[in-house]
Design a protein around this motif. Structure first.
Motif, PDB file in Angstrom:
ATOM      1  N   ARG A  19       0.836  -1.205   0.000  1.00 44.44           N
ATOM      2  CA  ARG A  19       0.000   0.000   0.000  1.00 44.44           C
ATOM      3  C   ARG A  19       0.876   1.263   0.000  1.00 44.44           C
ATOM      4  N   ALA A  20       1.963   1.247   0.770  1.00 47.19           N
ATOM      5  CA  ALA A  20       2.866   2.401   0.805  1.00 47.19           C
ATOM      6  C   ALA A  20       3.538   2.610  -0.552  1.00 47.19           C
ATOM      7  N   PHE A  21       3.899   1.516  -1.238  1.00 47.20           N
ATOM      8  CA  PHE A  21       4.455   1.649  -2.582  1.00 47.20           C
ATOM      9  C   PHE A  21       3.431   2.296  -3.515  1.00 47.20           C
ATOM     10  N   MET A  22       2.161   1.911  -3.379  1.00 46.74           N
ATOM     11  CA  MET A  22       1.120   2.504  -4.205  1.00 46.74           C
ATOM     12  C   MET A  22       1.050   4.015  -3.967  1.00 46.74           C
ATOM     13  N   GLU A  23       1.134   4.420  -2.716  1.00 47.45           N
ATOM     14  CA  GLU A  23       1.078   5.840  -2.370  1.00 47.45           C
ATOM     15  C   GLU A  23       2.315   6.591  -2.874  1.00 47.45           C
ATOM     16  N   HIS A  48      13.571  -8.003 -10.650  1.00 49.49           N
ATOM     17  CA  HIS A  48      12.594  -7.806 -11.714  1.00 49.49           C
ATOM     18  C   HIS A  48      11.216  -8.403 -11.375  1.00 49.49           C
ATOM     19  N   GLY A  49      11.198  -9.595 -10.836  1.00 46.88           N
ATOM     20  CA  GLY A  49       9.915 -10.240 -10.525  1.00 46.88           C
ATOM     21  C   GLY A  49       9.122  -9.484  -9.475  1.00 46.88           C
ATOM     22  N   HIS A  50       9.785  -9.059  -8.423  1.00 48.80           N
ATOM     23  CA  HIS A  50       9.101  -8.313  -7.364  1.00 48.80           C
ATOM     24  C   HIS A  50       8.650  -6.945  -7.869  1.00 48.80           C
ATOM     25  N   ALA A  51       9.507  -6.289  -8.651  1.00 44.55           N
ATOM     26  CA  ALA A  51       9.152  -4.990  -9.216  1.00 44.55           C
ATOM     27  C   ALA A  51       7.978  -5.109 -10.180  1.00 44.55           C
ATOM     28  N   THR A  52       7.963  -6.166 -10.964  1.00 44.16           N
ATOM     29  CA  THR A  52       6.869  -6.371 -11.913  1.00 44.16           C
ATOM     30  C   THR A  52       5.549  -6.612 -11.190  1.00 44.16           C
ATOM     31  N   ALA A  53       5.580  -7.403 -10.139  1.00 41.29           N
ATOM     32  CA  ALA A  53       4.359  -7.656  -9.369  1.00 41.29           C
ATOM     33  C   ALA A  53       3.833  -6.364  -8.761  1.00 41.29           C
ATOM     34  N   LEU A  54       4.706  -5.587  -8.160  1.00 43.86           N
ATOM     35  CA  LEU A  54       4.277  -4.312  -7.580  1.00 43.86           C
ATOM     36  C   LEU A  54       3.788  -3.349  -8.662  1.00 43.86           C
ATOM     37  N   ALA A  55       4.447  -3.331  -9.793  1.00 44.22           N
ATOM     38  CA  ALA A  55       4.030  -2.447 -10.883  1.00 44.22           C
ATOM     39  C   ALA A  55       2.626  -2.806 -11.362  1.00 44.22           C
ATOM     40  N   ARG A  56       2.337  -4.082 -11.435  1.00 52.35           N
ATOM     41  CA  ARG A  56       0.987  -4.516 -11.843  1.00 52.35           C
ATOM     42  C   ARG A  56      -0.032  -4.049 -10.811  1.00 52.35           C
ATOM     43  N   LEU A  57       0.293  -4.207  -9.530  1.00 53.96           N
ATOM     44  CA  LEU A  57      -0.592  -3.755  -8.459  1.00 53.96           C
ATOM     45  C   LEU A  57      -0.822  -2.247  -8.558  1.00 53.96           C
ATOM     46  N   ILE A  58       0.231  -1.498  -8.760  1.00 49.73           N
ATOM     47  CA  ILE A  58       0.137  -0.037  -8.809  1.00 49.73           C
ATOM     48  C   ILE A  58      -0.628   0.415 -10.050  1.00 49.73           C
ATOM     49  N   LYS A  60      -2.692  -1.389 -12.141  1.00 51.10           N
ATOM     50  CA  LYS A  60      -4.033  -1.948 -12.348  1.00 51.10           C
ATOM     51  C   LYS A  60      -4.949  -1.795 -11.141  1.00 51.10           C
ATOM     52  N   GLY A  61      -4.365  -1.663  -9.965  1.00 52.73           N
ATOM     53  CA  GLY A  61      -5.159  -1.527  -8.752  1.00 52.73           C
ATOM     54  C   GLY A  61      -5.365  -2.853  -8.044  1.00 52.73           C
ATOM     55  N   PRO A  62      -5.599  -2.797  -6.717  1.00 51.75           N
ATOM     56  CA  PRO A  62      -5.711  -4.028  -5.926  1.00 51.75           C
ATOM     57  C   PRO A  62      -6.920  -4.891  -6.268  1.00 51.75           C
ATOM     58  N   GLU A  63      -8.031  -4.279  -6.677  1.00 48.43           N
ATOM     59  CA  GLU A  63      -9.211  -5.076  -7.009  1.00 48.43           C
ATOM     60  C   GLU A  63      -8.957  -5.945  -8.239  1.00 48.43           C
ATOM     61  N   PHE A  64      -8.360  -5.349  -9.270  1.00 43.87           N
ATOM     62  CA  PHE A  64      -8.039  -6.086 -10.486  1.00 43.87           C
ATOM     63  C   PHE A  64      -7.085  -7.236 -10.178  1.00 43.87           C
ATOM     64  N   VAL A  65      -6.023  -6.926  -9.450  1.00 45.58           N
ATOM     65  CA  VAL A  65      -5.010  -7.941  -9.136  1.00 45.58           C
ATOM     66  C   VAL A  65      -5.616  -9.056  -8.293  1.00 45.58           C
ATOM     67  N   LYS A  68      -7.746 -11.226 -10.665  1.00 45.22           N
ATOM     68  CA  LYS A  68      -7.012 -11.937 -11.717  1.00 45.22           C
ATOM     69  C   LYS A  68      -5.908 -12.863 -11.213  1.00 45.22           C
ATOM     70  N   HIS A  69      -5.307 -12.531 -10.071  1.00 44.82           N
ATOM     71  CA  HIS A  69      -4.101 -13.247  -9.659  1.00 44.82           C
ATOM     72  C   HIS A  69      -4.137 -13.847  -8.262  1.00 44.82           C
ATOM     73  N   ALA A  70      -5.114 -13.491  -7.465  1.00 47.67           N
ATOM     74  CA  ALA A  70      -5.041 -13.903  -6.067  1.00 47.67           C
ATOM     75  C   ALA A  70      -6.333 -14.555  -5.568  1.00 47.67           C
ATOM     76  N   GLY A  71      -7.119 -15.090  -6.463  1.00 44.45           N
ATOM     77  CA  GLY A  71      -8.338 -15.772  -6.046  1.00 44.45           C
ATOM     78  C   GLY A  71      -9.313 -14.876  -5.289  1.00 44.45           C
ATOM     79  N   GLY A  72      -9.267 -13.579  -5.567  1.00 43.67           N
ATOM     80  CA  GLY A  72     -10.180 -12.644  -4.938  1.00 43.67           C
ATOM     81  C   GLY A  72      -9.704 -12.063  -3.623  1.00 43.67           C
ATOM     82  N   LYS A  73      -8.579 -12.567  -3.097  1.00 46.90           N
ATOM     83  CA  LYS A  73      -8.067 -12.064  -1.815  1.00 46.90           C
ATOM     84  C   LYS A  73      -6.639 -11.577  -1.995  1.00 46.90           C
ATOM     85  N   LEU A  74      -6.396 -10.370  -1.505  1.00 43.86           N
ATOM     86  CA  LEU A  74      -5.072  -9.784  -1.602  1.00 43.86           C
ATOM     87  C   LEU A  74      -4.846  -8.944  -0.361  1.00 43.86           C
TER      88      LEU A  74
END
Length: 84
Positions: A19-23, A48-58, A60-65, A68-74
């Motif tokens: 969440r802090a990275f998003m901010e 790269h893998g960790h940065a890519t995951a965070l970039a997708r979160l930032i 696309k947003g937590p609801e999308f992620v 699509k990627h966490a079975g509805g829970k993140l």
């Protein structure tokens, strides 16, 4: 590795919650995945893998992620915060 594991491990490496990275990205007006990945690698020494995951979160947003990627829970509030 699960998407949540990438987020958790990025927090362990950096000490910064998802969440802090998003901010932080918002304050820097970073919206494009490539520029977010470059920032995370350069300024926070994430791989790269960790940065890519965070970039997708930032980008696309937590609801999308979550859908699509966490079975509805993140969990983006950090390892110390209670999990739902």
């Amino acid at each position: 590795m699960s998407f949540q594991a990438y987020l958790d491990n990025a927090e362990k490496q950096s000490g910064i919650t998802p969440r802090a990275f998003m901010e932080l990205a918002k304050t820097k007006n970073l919206t494009k995945p490539a520029e977010i990945v470059a920032w995370l690698k350069q300024d926070h020494a994430l791989g790269h893998g960790h940065a890519t995951a965070l970039a997708r979160l930032i980008a696309k947003g937590p609801e999308f992620v979550a859908e699509k990627h966490a079975g509805g829970k993140l969990h983006i509030d950090g390892l110390a915060a209670p999990r739902p």
